[in-house]
Design an enzyme around this catalytic site. Sequence first.
Site, PDB file in Angstrom:
ATOM      1  N   LYS A   3       0.824  -1.224   0.000  1.00  0.00           N
ATOM      2  CA  LYS A   3       0.000   0.000   0.000  1.00  0.00           C
ATOM      3  C   LYS A   3       0.855   1.271   0.000  1.00  0.00           C
ATOM      4  O   LYS A   3       0.558   2.220  -0.711  1.00  0.00           O
ATOM      5  CB  LYS A   3      -0.913   0.082   1.243  1.00  0.00           C
TER       6      LYS A   3
ATOM      7  N   ARG B 118       1.167  -8.575  14.064  1.00  0.00           N
ATOM      8  CA  ARG B 118       0.537  -7.571  13.187  1.00  0.00           C
ATOM      9  C   ARG B 118      -0.479  -8.233  12.254  1.00  0.00           C
ATOM     10  O   ARG B 118      -1.545  -7.683  11.999  1.00  0.00           O
ATOM     11  CB  ARG B 118       1.617  -6.823  12.385  1.00  0.00           C
TER      12      ARG B 118
ATOM     13  N   ARG C 197      12.715  -1.138   9.458  1.00  0.00           N
ATOM     14  CA  ARG C 197      11.783  -0.613  10.457  1.00  0.00           C
ATOM     15  C   ARG C 197      11.872  -1.443  11.725  1.00  0.00           C
ATOM     16  O   ARG C 197      12.032  -2.657  11.659  1.00  0.00           O
ATOM     17  CB  ARG C 197      10.350  -0.701   9.906  1.00  0.00           C
TER      18      ARG C 197
ATOM     19  N   ARG D  93      -8.118   1.437  10.417  1.00  0.00           N
ATOM     20  CA  ARG D  93      -7.588   0.099  10.709  1.00  0.00           C
ATOM     21  C   ARG D  93      -8.639  -0.760  11.416  1.00  0.00           C
ATOM     22  O   ARG D  93      -8.429  -1.922  11.643  1.00  0.00           O
ATOM     23  CB  ARG D  93      -6.431   0.206  11.682  1.00  0.00           C
TER      24      ARG D  93
ATOM     25  N   ARG E 295      12.025  -6.814   4.480  1.00  0.00           N
ATOM     26  CA  ARG E 295      12.054  -5.430   3.967  1.00  0.00           C
ATOM     27  C   ARG E 295      13.165  -4.585   4.598  1.00  0.00           C
ATOM     28  O   ARG E 295      13.385  -4.617   5.788  1.00  0.00           O
ATOM     29  CB  ARG E 295      10.680  -4.812   4.304  1.00  0.00           C
TER      30      ARG E 295
HETATM   31  P1  AMP Z   1       2.053   0.806   9.085  1.00  0.00           P
HETATM   32  O1  AMP Z   1       3.191   1.660   8.627  1.00  0.00           O
HETATM   33  O2  AMP Z   1       0.744   1.202   8.461  1.00  0.00           O
HETATM   34  O3  AMP Z   1       2.343  -0.670   8.988  1.00  0.00           O
HETATM   35  O4  AMP Z   1       1.876   1.132  10.652  1.00  0.00           O
HETATM   36  C1  AMP Z   1       2.916   0.869  11.581  1.00  0.00           C
HETATM   37  C2  AMP Z   1       2.339   0.853  12.980  1.00  0.00           C
HETATM   38  O5  AMP Z   1       1.778   2.145  13.284  1.00  0.00           O
HETATM   39  C3  AMP Z   1       1.191  -0.127  13.208  1.00  0.00           C
HETATM   40  O6  AMP Z   1       1.637  -1.448  13.496  1.00  0.00           O
HETATM   41  C4  AMP Z   1       0.481   0.519  14.385  1.00  0.00           C
HETATM   42  O7  AMP Z   1       1.195   0.297  15.601  1.00  0.00           O
HETATM   43  C5  AMP Z   1       0.589   2.005  14.063  1.00  0.00           C
HETATM   44  N1  AMP Z   1      -0.567   2.474  13.248  1.00  0.00           N
HETATM   45  C6  AMP Z   1      -0.545   2.937  11.979  1.00  0.00           C
HETATM   46  N2  AMP Z   1      -1.771   3.276  11.559  1.00  0.00           N
HETATM   47  C7  AMP Z   1      -2.613   3.008  12.594  1.00  0.00           C
HETATM   48  C8  AMP Z   1      -4.022   3.124  12.789  1.00  0.00           C
HETATM   49  N3  AMP Z   1      -4.817   3.581  11.825  1.00  0.00           N
HETATM   50  N4  AMP Z   1      -4.518   2.749  13.992  1.00  0.00           N
HETATM   51  C9  AMP Z   1      -3.723   2.319  14.992  1.00  0.00           C
HETATM   52  N5  AMP Z   1      -2.397   2.154  14.870  1.00  0.00           N
HETATM   53  C10 AMP Z   1      -1.830   2.502  13.686  1.00  0.00           C
END
Ligand code: AMP
Length: 220
Positions: free
Chosen positions: A13, A172, A161, A88, A127
């Site tokens: 994404k 996750r 990351r 989410r 990654r």
């Molecule tokens: P991502 O980069 O989208 O994989 O997000 C990395 C981390 O940020 C996730 O595992 C969550 O801990 C937090 N996070 C990102 N977006 C959200 C969201 N909409 N709601 C809650 N936590 C989020």
Amino acid sequence: MNIIFLGAPGSGKGTQAAMLAKKLEIMPISTGEILRKEVVLQSDVGKSAQSYMNSGKLVPDEVVISIIKKQLTGSDCHNGFILDGFPRNVDQAKELDKMLSLIGKRIDTVFYFEVSEEILVKRIAGRFFCKSCGAVYNNYFKLPKVKNICDECQSDNFESRADDNEVTVSNRLKIYREVTVPLIEYYKKNNLLLSVDAIKSAALVFEELAEVVCKSYKHN
Ligand code: AMP
């Protein structure tokens, strides 16, 4: 055009949001990216989000909702936006609907990125990034052409990351299945969902997205 990208971590994404937003001249909004910056800054938001993120848990709704509120009401979103990683869960989706109706906007399309779990695990755990230019690589699928040298900027400075590791991946994905997957039904009911075969290469996925988006532009 206002778009949501829905999909598991590792479904591509983020890469597609950056590419499509550039093409459409709209704003990519990644809650994960915003939160990671807050963690680096060690702001109050960053400090409170860090432990959730490092263990692969979701950050509390009120934190991400207030981030999104600020973004959507900013002038950068005037032409439209792509939400990557938000909503989410169904509560966040309902909050988003309320926020958008208050500012007279609506979601046009939700793209659902479909990828098998086996591929997701390798995409996430493998990654890594070039620290200098942000180019994305993967130990399983895409190593730099010359070992340890970035193809784009020739830097030898790479990083991963903090949450991209075997331990947090399964957490996750479990959370994704439990609280994010119900959004597929939520947006299907609203006739907004379009599936994308995200196993294909980034270039092919982008071609498909761009074609769909350009067609719907013509219809509007
Ligand atoms: P991502 O980069 O989208 O994989 O997000 C990395 C981390 O940020 C996730 O595992 C969550 O801990 C937090 N996070 C990102 N977006 C959200 C969201 N909409 N709601 C809650 N936590 C989020």
